[in-house]
Design a protein around this motif. Structure first.
Motif, mmCIF file in Angstrom:
data_model
loop_
_atom_site.group_PDB
_atom_site.id
_atom_site.type_symbol
_atom_site.label_atom_id
_atom_site.label_comp_id
_atom_site.label_asym_id
_atom_site.label_seq_id
_atom_site.Cartn_x
_atom_site.Cartn_y
_atom_site.Cartn_z
ATOM 1 N N TYR A 1 23.015 64.714 -89.591
ATOM 2 C CA TYR A 1 23.967 63.965 -88.770
ATOM 3 C C TYR A 1 23.223 63.414 -87.558
ATOM 4 N N GLU B 1 19.430 63.590 -83.730
ATOM 5 C CA GLU B 1 20.044 64.087 -84.945
ATOM 6 C C GLU B 1 19.764 65.580 -85.115
ATOM 7 N N SER C 1 26.925 53.963 -90.129
ATOM 8 C CA SER C 1 28.313 53.529 -89.945
ATOM 9 C C SER C 1 28.540 53.165 -88.490
ATOM 10 N N LYS D 1 31.246 54.192 -86.807
ATOM 11 C CA LYS D 1 31.917 55.314 -86.156
ATOM 12 C C LYS D 1 31.391 56.620 -86.730
ATOM 13 N N GLN D 2 31.588 57.683 -85.992
ATOM 14 C CA GLN D 2 31.138 58.995 -86.429
ATOM 15 C C GLN D 2 31.875 59.434 -87.686
ATOM 16 N N ARG D 3 31.128 59.918 -88.658
ATOM 17 C CA ARG D 3 31.692 60.426 -89.897
ATOM 18 C C ARG D 3 31.225 61.863 -90.112
ATOM 19 N N TRP D 4 32.100 62.684 -90.665
ATOM 20 C CA TRP D 4 31.755 64.070 -90.917
ATOM 21 C C TRP D 4 31.403 64.307 -92.387
ATOM 22 N N TYR E 1 25.859 55.292 -86.161
ATOM 23 C CA TYR E 1 25.964 56.710 -86.534
ATOM 24 C C TYR E 1 25.454 56.839 -87.959
ATOM 25 N N TRP E 2 24.928 58.005 -88.286
ATOM 26 C CA TRP E 2 24.429 58.170 -89.633
ATOM 27 C C TRP E 2 24.598 59.605 -90.131
ATOM 28 N N THR E 3 24.729 59.722 -91.427
ATOM 29 C CA THR E 3 24.755 60.996 -92.134
ATOM 30 C C THR E 3 23.828 60.863 -93.316
ATOM 31 N N TYR F 1 24.773 48.751 -91.726
ATOM 32 C CA TYR F 1 25.820 49.715 -92.080
ATOM 33 C C TYR F 1 25.918 49.857 -93.597
ATOM 34 N N SER G 1 23.233 60.050 -84.272
ATOM 35 C CA SER G 1 23.863 58.925 -83.570
ATOM 36 C C SER G 1 22.829 58.294 -82.652
#
Length: 250
Positions: free
Chosen positions: A146, A135, A242, A244-247, A162-164, A193, A148
């Motif tokens: 961010y 990260e 999540s 999938k990758q999130r922005w 994935y995480w934010t 999730y 993964s």
């Protein structure tokens, strides 16, 4: 005298004739009479069969014994245990497995890492999952993160994650590196999730590692971060996982 005797003889003669005639009439009637037991007549009218002969008592037969066990003895049903089943230790990771996995992420040069994991396991017990990944993050009062990696679950295997994470607090700087997360009480991997709130203190001056604590319901996450950068402060926030990758960090 002669007259009297003659009259008496005639009377006797008539009596004898009457007795002879009665005998002739009575003889055929008597020939048709037979002796009958009244009990037999009653039984025949009721249709009751004669009483059965009393059966002789059965003789006791000794059971056949083979190898000390009666072969004709009734089968014994197994007893049903009411005790609760013991919790299997195979559903959690051992200390050596976790330290080996962490060293695979951080390298054996991460001084004090094994002791840190050992202390966490003594306090929290063994987890049933862990996450390995990388990260990057930065903050100036408000921070972003961010990352993964891969979730390793003792029962359900591996899944990508994935995480934010936004954060807020007296925190400034930037850092990046590897992340190792101990996961407790995750019985369904779909429950990862979600958002997991928590707080942490950070002190990176060229490099180092830190651990924080996050919780949602019964699921507990303990991220251990090792990386390089310059960052100092403390914050509160959350990590949102999540598939999938999130922005967007929120």
């Amino acid at each position: 005298m002669f007259a009297v005797n003659r009259g008496l003889k005639r009377s006797i003669y008539h009596v004898l004739m009457l007795l002879a005639a009665g005998a002739l009439i009575a003889s055929p009637v008597m020939a048709q009479i037979s002796t009958v037991d009244p009990n037999d007549v009653i039984d025949s009218d009721l249709g009751t069969p004669p009483p059965a002969a009393t059966a002789a008592p059965a003789q006791e037969v000794a059971p056949t014994v083979q190898d000390g066990v009666p072969t004709d003895a009734p089968a014994t049903l197994p007893e049903t245990s009411t005790a609760s089943p013991a919790i299997s230790t195979e559903a959690t990771y051992q200390e050596d497995d976790l330290i080996g996995a962490a060293e695979g992420v951080f390298g054996k040069s991460a001084q004090g890492l094994g002791k840190l994991i050992e202390n966490i396991l003594k306090k929290e017990g063994r987890p049933n999952g862990y996450i390995v990944g990388r990260e990057v993050g930065g903050a100036f009062l408000v921070g972003l993160r961010y990352g993964s990696g891969t979730l390793n679950h003792k029962v359900e295997g591996q899944k990508p994650v994935y995480w934010t994470g936004p954060s807020i607090g007296p925190d400034a700087g930037a850092n990046g590196g590897s992340t190792f997360v101990l996961v407790y009480n995750l019985y369904d991997t779909e429950d990862i999730y979600e958002r997991y709130p928590g707080g942490e203190g950070i002190a990176y001056l060229g490099g180092g590692f830190n651990a924080s604590y996050l919780r949602r319901g019964d699921v507990v996450l303990i991220p251990i971060r090792v990386g390089t950068g310059i960052r100092l402060g403390a914050n509160t926030g959350y990590m949102r996982f999540s598939k999938k990758q999130r922005w967007l960090p929120f």
